[in-house]
Design a protein around this motif. Structure first.
Motif, PDB file in Angstrom:
ATOM      1  N   LYS A  19       0.832  -1.196   0.000  1.00  0.00           N
ATOM      2  CA  LYS A  19       0.000   0.000   0.000  1.00  0.00           C
ATOM      3  C   LYS A  19       0.877   1.262   0.000  1.00  0.00           C
ATOM      4  N   CYS A  20       1.945   1.240   0.761  1.00  0.00           N
ATOM      5  CA  CYS A  20       2.862   2.380   0.803  1.00  0.00           C
ATOM      6  C   CYS A  20       3.506   2.609  -0.561  1.00  0.00           C
ATOM      7  N   ASN A  23       1.343   4.260  -2.973  1.00  0.00           N
ATOM      8  CA  ASN A  23       1.154   5.678  -2.666  1.00  0.00           C
ATOM      9  C   ASN A  23       2.470   6.462  -2.646  1.00  0.00           C
ATOM     10  N   SER A  50       2.266  13.950   5.327  1.00  0.00           N
ATOM     11  CA  SER A  50       0.811  14.055   5.477  1.00  0.00           C
ATOM     12  C   SER A  50       0.331  13.105   6.576  1.00  0.00           C
ATOM     13  N   SER A  51      -0.949  13.092   6.801  1.00  0.00           N
ATOM     14  CA  SER A  51      -1.545  12.209   7.792  1.00  0.00           C
ATOM     15  C   SER A  51      -1.397  10.749   7.354  1.00  0.00           C
ATOM     16  N   ILE A  52      -1.198   9.868   8.317  1.00  0.00           N
ATOM     17  CA  ILE A  52      -1.081   8.445   7.984  1.00  0.00           C
ATOM     18  C   ILE A  52      -2.388   7.694   8.247  1.00  0.00           C
ATOM     19  N   GLU A  53      -3.437   8.414   8.614  1.00  0.00           N
ATOM     20  CA  GLU A  53      -4.716   7.767   8.934  1.00  0.00           C
ATOM     21  C   GLU A  53      -5.223   6.882   7.803  1.00  0.00           C
ATOM     22  N   SER A  54      -5.018   7.298   6.555  1.00  0.00           N
ATOM     23  CA  SER A  54      -5.509   6.515   5.423  1.00  0.00           C
ATOM     24  C   SER A  54      -4.761   5.188   5.258  1.00  0.00           C
ATOM     25  N   LEU A  55      -3.586   5.066   5.876  1.00  0.00           N
ATOM     26  CA  LEU A  55      -2.798   3.834   5.785  1.00  0.00           C
ATOM     27  C   LEU A  55      -3.180   2.824   6.859  1.00  0.00           C
ATOM     28  N   ASP A  57      -5.248   0.246   8.810  1.00  0.00           N
ATOM     29  CA  ASP A  57      -6.351  -0.675   8.568  1.00  0.00           C
ATOM     30  C   ASP A  57      -6.390  -1.712   9.687  1.00  0.00           C
TER      31      ASP A  57
END
Length: 78
Positions: A19-20, A23, A50-55, A57
């Protein structure tokens, strides 16, 4: 900022690395540092501005902010 991400499983760490890369985020998988606790023995070190919230899970157990040689817990699965 630099983060250390801990996982419940090895497969979760590998999915996170993919995933990283998708992105364009540099991700280095490594053994969990002895000072941190985890259910599996692999972690990921990432640098993002940036925020890592989207990463984050269901595979992520904990996230630490690496700040001035210290690891500050900023996320933990409930």
């Amino acid at each position: 900022m630099e983060y250390m991400v801990l996982f419940f499983t090895h497969s979760g760490a590998i999915k996170f690395e993919r995933k990283c890369k998708k992105n364009n985020i540099k991700c280095e998988l490594m053994p969990v540092p002895r000072t941190l606790s985890s259910n599996c023995s692999i972690s990921a070190k990432i640098k993002v501005e940036s925020s890592i919230e989207s990463l984050i899970d269901e595979e992520v157990e904990k996230v630490f902010l690496c700040k001035k040689g210290e690891n500050v817990l900023i996320y933990e699965t409930e």
